[in-house]
Design a protein around this motif. Structure first.
Motif, PDB file in Angstrom:
ATOM      1  N   GLU A  70       0.876  -1.315   0.030  1.00  0.00           N
ATOM      2  CA  GLU A  70      -0.179   0.023  -0.043  1.00  0.00           C
ATOM      3  C   GLU A  70       0.641   1.126   0.042  1.00  0.00           C
ATOM      4  N   ASN A  71       2.031   1.226   0.607  1.00  0.00           N
ATOM      5  CA  ASN A  71       2.672   2.436   0.570  1.00  0.00           C
ATOM      6  C   ASN A  71       3.812   2.717  -0.390  1.00  0.00           C
ATOM      7  N   LEU A  72       3.999   1.614  -1.161  1.00  0.00           N
ATOM      8  CA  LEU A  72       4.975   1.609  -2.364  1.00  0.00           C
ATOM      9  C   LEU A  72       4.692   2.760  -2.977  1.00  0.00           C
ATOM     10  N   PRO A  73       3.488   2.964  -3.491  1.00  0.00           N
ATOM     11  CA  PRO A  73       3.362   4.238  -4.586  1.00  0.00           C
ATOM     12  C   PRO A  73       3.530   5.635  -3.903  1.00  0.00           C
ATOM     13  N   HIS A  74       4.009   5.775  -2.682  1.00  0.00           N
ATOM     14  CA  HIS A  74       4.025   7.081  -1.820  1.00  0.00           C
ATOM     15  C   HIS A  74       5.478   7.479  -1.847  1.00  0.00           C
ATOM     16  N   ALA A  75       6.147   7.245  -2.842  1.00  0.00           N
ATOM     17  CA  ALA A  75       7.528   7.648  -2.868  1.00  0.00           C
ATOM     18  C   ALA A  75       8.369   7.490  -1.336  1.00  0.00           C
ATOM     19  N   CYS A 102       5.448   1.973  11.469  1.00  0.00           N
ATOM     20  CA  CYS A 102       5.532   3.119  10.433  1.00  0.00           C
ATOM     21  C   CYS A 102       5.177   4.291  11.070  1.00  0.00           C
ATOM     22  N   ALA A 103       4.163   4.502  11.595  1.00  0.00           N
ATOM     23  CA  ALA A 103       3.821   5.670  12.548  1.00  0.00           C
ATOM     24  C   ALA A 103       5.186   6.021  13.435  1.00  0.00           C
ATOM     25  N   GLU A 104       5.963   5.122  14.151  1.00  0.00           N
ATOM     26  CA  GLU A 104       6.900   5.541  14.777  1.00  0.00           C
ATOM     27  C   GLU A 104       8.085   5.968  14.027  1.00  0.00           C
ATOM     28  N   VAL A 105       8.378   5.223  12.965  1.00  0.00           N
ATOM     29  CA  VAL A 105       9.376   5.967  12.073  1.00  0.00           C
ATOM     30  C   VAL A 105       9.162   7.238  11.704  1.00  0.00           C
ATOM     31  N   GLY A 106       7.752   7.649  11.293  1.00  0.00           N
ATOM     32  CA  GLY A 106       7.334   8.885  10.777  1.00  0.00           C
ATOM     33  C   GLY A 106       7.587   9.993  12.200  1.00  0.00           C
ATOM     34  N   LYS A 107       7.303   9.632  13.271  1.00  0.00           N
ATOM     35  CA  LYS A 107       7.298  10.607  14.301  1.00  0.00           C
ATOM     36  C   LYS A 107       8.939  10.758  14.531  1.00  0.00           C
ATOM     37  N   LEU A 108       9.698   9.777  14.464  1.00  0.00           N
ATOM     38  CA  LEU A 108      11.084   9.791  14.922  1.00  0.00           C
ATOM     39  C   LEU A 108      12.017  10.663  13.848  1.00  0.00           C
ATOM     40  N   THR A 109      11.520  10.724  12.405  1.00  0.00           N
ATOM     41  CA  THR A 109      11.976  11.473  11.431  1.00  0.00           C
ATOM     42  C   THR A 109      11.453  12.562  11.047  1.00  0.00           C
ATOM     43  N   GLY A 110      10.291  12.805  11.626  1.00  0.00           N
ATOM     44  CA  GLY A 110       9.435  13.988  10.791  1.00  0.00           C
ATOM     45  C   GLY A 110       9.013  13.717   9.513  1.00  0.00           C
ATOM     46  N   GLY A 111       8.864  12.341   9.200  1.00  0.00           N
ATOM     47  CA  GLY A 111       8.337  12.065   7.913  1.00  0.00           C
ATOM     48  C   GLY A 111       6.927  11.491   7.910  1.00  0.00           C
ATOM     49  N   ASP A 112       6.484  11.085   6.634  1.00  0.00           N
ATOM     50  CA  ASP A 112       4.978  10.427   6.563  1.00  0.00           C
ATOM     51  C   ASP A 112       4.994   9.061   6.573  1.00  0.00           C
ATOM     52  N   ALA A 113       4.429   8.584   7.473  1.00  0.00           N
ATOM     53  CA  ALA A 113       4.318   7.022   7.880  1.00  0.00           C
ATOM     54  C   ALA A 113       4.023   6.353   6.548  1.00  0.00           C
ATOM     55  N   ARG A 114       3.329   6.935   5.412  1.00  0.00           N
ATOM     56  CA  ARG A 114       3.200   6.325   4.349  1.00  0.00           C
ATOM     57  C   ARG A 114       4.273   6.083   3.286  1.00  0.00           C
ATOM     58  N   GLN A 115       5.331   6.793   3.676  1.00  0.00           N
ATOM     59  CA  GLN A 115       6.588   6.561   3.218  1.00  0.00           C
ATOM     60  C   GLN A 115       7.589   5.682   3.806  1.00  0.00           C
TER      61      GLN A 115
END
Length: 410
Positions: A70-75, A102-115
């Protein structure tokens, strides 16, 4: 007479792998199943990156596979890999756990969990210890570096006896392109797209669609030509990442430059696939099943895999028993339509064992035994039907294979 697991040689020592600009890898020990080595891998990619992936065709695909698709198309900008727990057969909770990571990685990096693309390998049916993963993530981030390929290869291992890595460099118009690949896998290996887990990184500049085509072809010709035990994992995944940070010109379809790159990717993945077979659970022999004179590639692969999957063939090779009848029987049940038995020839290395519908007149048990005593053996089958040629790699079944898998959860 082990091939390598009990005695490493030059082909199984992890190679020196150069840094790849733009791809950073960091590992940490989350203590998911053991605490003796790192079991968590975080990969960070630049915004310029293109990412391609292929996944298992097992209908019970693991929760991280579903989320990664699901996340692959989100760069994608990050990959998160854990060993020790497959997060497969875990229902709705497993999906929630994969999304949480995925959400934890997003929080840690300031990125989008979908990426974030999540991957897991290990025991099926056990809840993923997300708290341990979340706690270890900051250390993995601190450890991010472009030259941590060896650490990454070790962190994704389960029953592997050695870390698997291959590196290759090509030059285009005087500019270098580096390709590094790591993989893990020793059992539950009969992929329908890739292998248990494989990650190939490059600094090439290439569009996502073309990168996906490159990966699909390479996976089919490499990881889809190996079998340890005939089982397709719920977690199979292979990712090809291109950072776009090389000074070489962008690769485009139909050019000599792209073909050189695609050939190099295929070479890396074929070598990784062979390393998996060399490390097959309990393996003592490596067998190359070469099927020639088939009507088409599909028929050649079908015959090759039927031989490679046969427990009777594999146990005979473990015993170094030239029981050629088992190979003949496997060819006969491979489903080849209108097979003319008298046209079939079967060889152990260069020793002909079957021709004219039965045992070759020149064959002797002594000649067969000399081949079967080797650690690496080529089985060649000539079907006498066409010009297609394909090779499948496999290994034998030993007592240790049963022991390893009987005790997998203990």
């Amino acid at each position: 007479m082990a091939v390598f697991p009990q005695g490493l040689d030059a082909t199984t020592i992890f190679p020196a792998m150069p840094a790849i600009a733009g791809i950073r890898l960091g590992t940490a020990c989350a203590g998911i199943k053991q605490t003796l080595r790192d079991d968590l891998l975080l990969v960070e990619l630049p915004a310029s990156a293109s990412v391609a992936a292929v996944f298992t065709q097992n209908a019970f695909c693991a929760a991280p596979v579903r989320v990664a698709k699901e996340n692959l198309p989100h760069a994608p900008r990050w990959l998160l890999v854990n060993s020790g727990n497959a997060n497969a057969g875990t229902g709705t909770q497993g999906l929630q756990d994969a999304l949480f990571c995925c959400a934890e990685v997003g929080k840690l990096t300031g990125g989008d969990a979908r990426q974030v693309l999540p991957f897991s390998t290990g025991v099926i049916g056990m809840p993923l210890p997300v708290e341990k993963i979340a706690a270890a993530l900051p250390k993995a981030q601190v450890n991010l570096a472009e030259d941590h390929w060896s650490q990454a290869a070790q962190a994704i291992m389960t029953t592997d006896t050695f870390a698997k890595g291959v590196s290759q460099q090509i030059f285009i118009d005087g500019h270098s392109i580096t390709i590094n690949g790591i993989s893990k896998g020793a059992g539950m290996i009969q992929p329908n797209m890739a292998t248990l887990l494989a990650y190939v990184g490059t600094d090439a500049c290439i569009g996502q669609a073309l990168l996906q085509d490159c990966l699909a072809f390479a996976a089919e010709q490499s990881f889809n030509r190996i079998s340890v035990d005939g089982d397709t994992s719920t977690n199979d995944a292979c990712v090809l990442m291109a950072s776009g940070c090389s000074s070489a010109p962008e690769l485009v379809v139909g050019t000599e430059h792209y073909q050189r790159f695609a050939d190099a990717v295929l070479s890396v993945m074929k070598q990784l696939a062979e390393l998996i077979i060399r490390d097959g659970e309990g393996a003592t022999k490596l067998m190359r099943i070469v099927v020639k004179e088939a009507l088409d590639d599909a028929e050649a692969v079908q015959v090759g895999k039927t031989i490679a999957h046969s427990p009777l063939v594999k146990t005979a090779f473990f015993a170094s028993d030239p029981n050629w009848g088992r190979i003949l029987a496997a060819v006969g049940r491979a489903g080849v339509v209108n097979l003319v038995l008298e046209d079939v020839q079967i060889f152990l290395d260069d020793v002909c064992i079957v021709e004219n519908g039965g045992r070759a007149g020149s064959y002797t048990e002594e000649a067969g035994q000399q081949v079967m005593d080797k650690a690496e053996i080529t089985v060649t089958v000539k079907l006498g039907r066409g010009a297609a040629v394909q090779e499948v790699l496999t290994c034998d079944f030993s007592y240790d294979y049963v022991k390893i898998n009987a005790e997998y959860r203990t």
